[in-house]
Design a protein around this motif. Structure first.
Motif, short mmCIF file in Angstrom:
data_model
loop_
_atom_site.label_atom_id
_atom_site.label_comp_id
_atom_site.label_asym_id
_atom_site.label_seq_id
_atom_site.Cartn_x
_atom_site.Cartn_y
_atom_site.Cartn_z
N THR A 148 0.75 -1.21 -0.01
CA THR A 148 0.04 -0.17 0.20
C THR A 148 0.79 1.52 -0.10
OG1 THR A 148 -0.21 0.28 2.50
CG2 THR A 148 -1.70 -1.14 1.23
N GLY A 149 2.14 1.18 0.22
CA GLY A 149 2.99 2.36 0.50
C GLY A 149 2.53 3.27 1.61
N ARG A 150 1.90 2.74 2.68
CA ARG A 150 1.59 3.41 3.78
C ARG A 150 1.96 2.77 5.05
NH1 ARG A 150 -4.75 3.27 3.52
NH2 ARG A 150 -4.65 2.35 1.34
N ARG A 151 2.29 3.40 6.12
CA ARG A 151 2.56 2.75 7.35
C ARG A 151 1.53 1.80 7.97
NH1 ARG A 151 4.46 7.19 11.55
NH2 ARG A 151 3.09 8.59 10.50
N PRO A 152 1.82 0.65 8.24
CA PRO A 152 0.89 -0.31 8.63
C PRO A 152 0.15 0.20 9.96
CG PRO A 152 3.26 -1.02 9.16
CD PRO A 152 3.27 0.29 8.50
N ALA A 153 -0.97 -0.23 10.11
CA ALA A 153 -2.30 0.44 11.07
C ALA A 153 -1.36 -0.58 12.55
CB ALA A 153 -3.30 -0.18 10.96
N ARG A 154 -1.32 0.33 13.63
CA ARG A 154 -0.70 -0.07 14.78
C ARG A 154 -1.83 -0.71 15.39
NH1 ARG A 154 2.63 4.10 18.14
NH2 ARG A 154 3.11 2.15 19.06
N ARG A 155 -1.65 -2.03 15.79
CA ARG A 155 -2.70 -2.64 16.64
C ARG A 155 -2.67 -2.05 18.17
NH1 ARG A 155 -4.30 -6.83 20.06
NH2 ARG A 155 -5.88 -8.11 19.32
N ARG A 156 -3.80 -1.91 18.75
CA ARG A 156 -4.17 -1.25 20.08
C ARG A 156 -3.63 -2.34 20.84
NH1 ARG A 156 -9.73 1.29 20.58
NH2 ARG A 156 -10.13 -0.99 20.84
N SER A 157 -3.08 -2.16 22.02
CA SER A 157 -2.43 -3.07 23.10
C SER A 157 -3.29 -3.11 24.16
CB SER A 157 -0.95 -2.93 23.41
OG SER A 157 -0.83 -1.53 23.95
N TYR A 158 -3.02 -4.20 25.15
CA TYR A 158 -3.74 -4.12 26.30
C TYR A 158 -3.52 -3.07 27.25
CZ TYR A 158 -5.54 -6.27 30.40
OH TYR A 158 -6.17 -6.65 31.75
N PRO A 159 -4.26 -2.58 27.87
CA PRO A 159 -5.76 -3.12 28.21
C PRO A 159 -6.73 -2.43 27.31
CG PRO A 159 -5.29 -1.17 29.81
CD PRO A 159 -4.03 -1.38 28.88
N ALA A 160 -6.49 -1.62 26.33
CA ALA A 160 -7.65 -1.29 25.31
C ALA A 160 -8.03 -2.31 24.59
CB ALA A 160 -6.83 -0.19 24.18
N THR A 161 -7.23 -3.30 24.27
CA THR A 161 -7.91 -4.61 23.58
C THR A 161 -7.45 -5.79 24.52
OG1 THR A 161 -5.91 -5.06 22.33
CG2 THR A 161 -7.67 -3.71 21.41
N PRO A 162 -8.39 -7.01 24.19
CA PRO A 162 -7.87 -8.21 25.32
C PRO A 162 -6.53 -8.62 25.10
CG PRO A 162 -9.99 -8.44 24.17
CD PRO A 162 -9.42 -7.19 23.56
N GLY A 163 -6.01 -8.96 26.12
CA GLY A 163 -4.69 -9.24 26.33
C GLY A 163 -4.34 -10.77 25.81
#
Length: 128
Positions: free
Chosen positions: A11-26
């Motif tokens: 895509t030529g774009r920066r990859p989306a950053r996955r939110r981390s715990y505790p914002a998402t299940p760990g």
């Protein structure tokens, strides 16, 4: 001097950053079954958390164990227990000094919705 951010090859774009715990299940191990489980619950964790909180709120000052909450909302205890931890972390549940026997004959902590917690006189002894 800092390195330029890596761009996605396609895509030529920066990859989306996955939110981390505790914002998402760990999860415990990247690429393992724990991560798989966390990814599978991520889309519905907020809805399950809301149903679990509603069960604790409906239980009033009597409170519930996590396993009892699971039965109330018809979810597996292994889905509910992390949601209880998240609600506790967020200040929406309070762990009392009471315990009740669960199905495996072990004492389990009783939690109450924070709106029903009466400030420390919540019971020092086990319920039978």
């Amino acid at each position: 001097m800092s390195a330029a951010p890596q761009l996605d090859l396609f895509t030529g774009r920066r990859p989306a950053r996955r939110r981390s715990y505790p914002a998402t299940p760990g999860f415990k191990e990247k690429g393992g079954t724990s991560q798989s489980a966390a990814v599978s619950i991520e889309s519905r964790a907020a809805a399950v958390r809301a149903r679990v909180l509603a069960a604790f709120t409906a239980a009033g000052a009597r409170g519930l164990t996590p396993d009892e909450a699971g039965k109330q909302v018809q979810e597996d205890k292994l889905t509910v227990r992390p949601r209880v931890s998240e609600l506790l972390r967020d200040g929406l549940l309070v762990k009392t000094k009471r315990t009740r026997m669960n199905a495996s004959m072990k004492n389990a902590a009783v939690y109450v919705a924070s709106e029903h917690f009466n400030g420390g006189t919540d019971g020092q002894t086990q319920e039978r």
